[in-house]
Design a protein around this motif. Sequence first.
Motif, PDB file in Angstrom:
ATOM      1  N   ALA A  76       0.826  -1.203   0.000  1.00  0.00           N
ATOM      2  CA  ALA A  76       0.000   0.000   0.000  1.00  0.00           C
ATOM      3  C   ALA A  76       0.862   1.257   0.000  1.00  0.00           C
ATOM      4  O   ALA A  76       1.843   1.347   0.714  1.00  0.00           O
ATOM      5  N   TYR A  77       0.448   2.217  -0.792  1.00  0.00           N
ATOM      6  CA  TYR A  77       1.172   3.474  -0.874  1.00  0.00           C
ATOM      7  C   TYR A  77       1.026   4.243   0.431  1.00  0.00           C
ATOM      8  O   TYR A  77       1.979   4.756   0.977  1.00  0.00           O
ATOM      9  N   SER A  78      -0.204   4.323   0.925  1.00  0.00           N
ATOM     10  CA  SER A  78      -0.462   5.006   2.175  1.00  0.00           C
ATOM     11  C   SER A  78      -1.176   4.039   3.116  1.00  0.00           C
ATOM     12  O   SER A  78      -2.381   3.841   2.991  1.00  0.00           O
ATOM     13  N   PRO A  79      -0.450   3.461   4.041  1.00  0.00           N
ATOM     14  CA  PRO A  79      -1.071   2.489   4.952  1.00  0.00           C
ATOM     15  C   PRO A  79      -2.248   3.066   5.741  1.00  0.00           C
ATOM     16  O   PRO A  79      -3.219   2.360   6.001  1.00  0.00           O
ATOM     17  N   GLU A  80      -2.177   4.343   6.079  1.00  0.00           N
ATOM     18  CA  GLU A  80      -3.269   4.947   6.841  1.00  0.00           C
ATOM     19  C   GLU A  80      -4.554   5.015   6.012  1.00  0.00           C
ATOM     20  O   GLU A  80      -5.628   4.657   6.495  1.00  0.00           O
ATOM     21  N   LYS A  81      -4.431   5.454   4.767  1.00  0.00           N
ATOM     22  CA  LYS A  81      -5.602   5.530   3.901  1.00  0.00           C
ATOM     23  C   LYS A  81      -6.149   4.134   3.632  1.00  0.00           C
ATOM     24  O   LYS A  81      -7.355   3.917   3.661  1.00  0.00           O
ATOM     25  N   TYR A  82      -5.242   3.213   3.364  1.00  0.00           N
ATOM     26  CA  TYR A  82      -5.629   1.834   3.097  1.00  0.00           C
ATOM     27  C   TYR A  82      -6.419   1.273   4.274  1.00  0.00           C
ATOM     28  O   TYR A  82      -7.494   0.694   4.091  1.00  0.00           O
ATOM     29  N   ASP A 120      -7.981   2.957   6.611  1.00  0.00           N
ATOM     30  CA  ASP A 120      -9.240   3.689   6.725  1.00  0.00           C
ATOM     31  C   ASP A 120     -10.291   3.119   5.769  1.00  0.00           C
ATOM     32  O   ASP A 120     -11.449   2.928   6.150  1.00  0.00           O
ATOM     33  N   GLU A 139      -5.554   2.084  -3.683  1.00  0.00           N
ATOM     34  CA  GLU A 139      -4.497   2.583  -2.798  1.00  0.00           C
ATOM     35  C   GLU A 139      -3.347   1.586  -2.708  1.00  0.00           C
ATOM     36  O   GLU A 139      -2.184   1.968  -2.642  1.00  0.00           O
ATOM     37  N   SER A 140      -3.688   0.307  -2.729  1.00  0.00           N
ATOM     38  CA  SER A 140      -2.652  -0.722  -2.614  1.00  0.00           C
ATOM     39  C   SER A 140      -1.992  -1.033  -3.954  1.00  0.00           C
ATOM     40  O   SER A 140      -1.026  -1.786  -4.007  1.00  0.00           O
TER      41      SER A 140
END
Length: 109
Positions: free
Chosen positions: A22-28, A30, A85-86
């Motif tokens: 995932a590029y952004s683990p937080e967004k992923y 969420d 995102e991933s």
Amino acid sequence: MNFIINFILIILIVFPVNPASAYSPEKYEDYLNNWNSKIKLASEFLDNAEKELKNGNEIQACLNQRKAAKYGIEATESLIKAFKESGSTDDLSNIKAGLNKWKELRDFC
């Protein structure tokens, strides 16, 4: 109605999302948390719709079905965002087909 929930769960098994990529683990996270909470609500409203229909209350069944579809659509859209995102966007056709099923369910009654 349970078919839709099972269908979506099968999609998750067949097309697992790898959180390590995932590029952004937080967004992923969420998006996946939103998916989990919304699909649970959708399932509960589908169960309620089925009970109301069995009790002969078609109007309440329809209202519950629409609420289920609303949450199902939101959940599926979050799942699509999580896949994007991933970076797992090779084939989202099954998930998009599931999204269309939710929309059909919403528009059915």
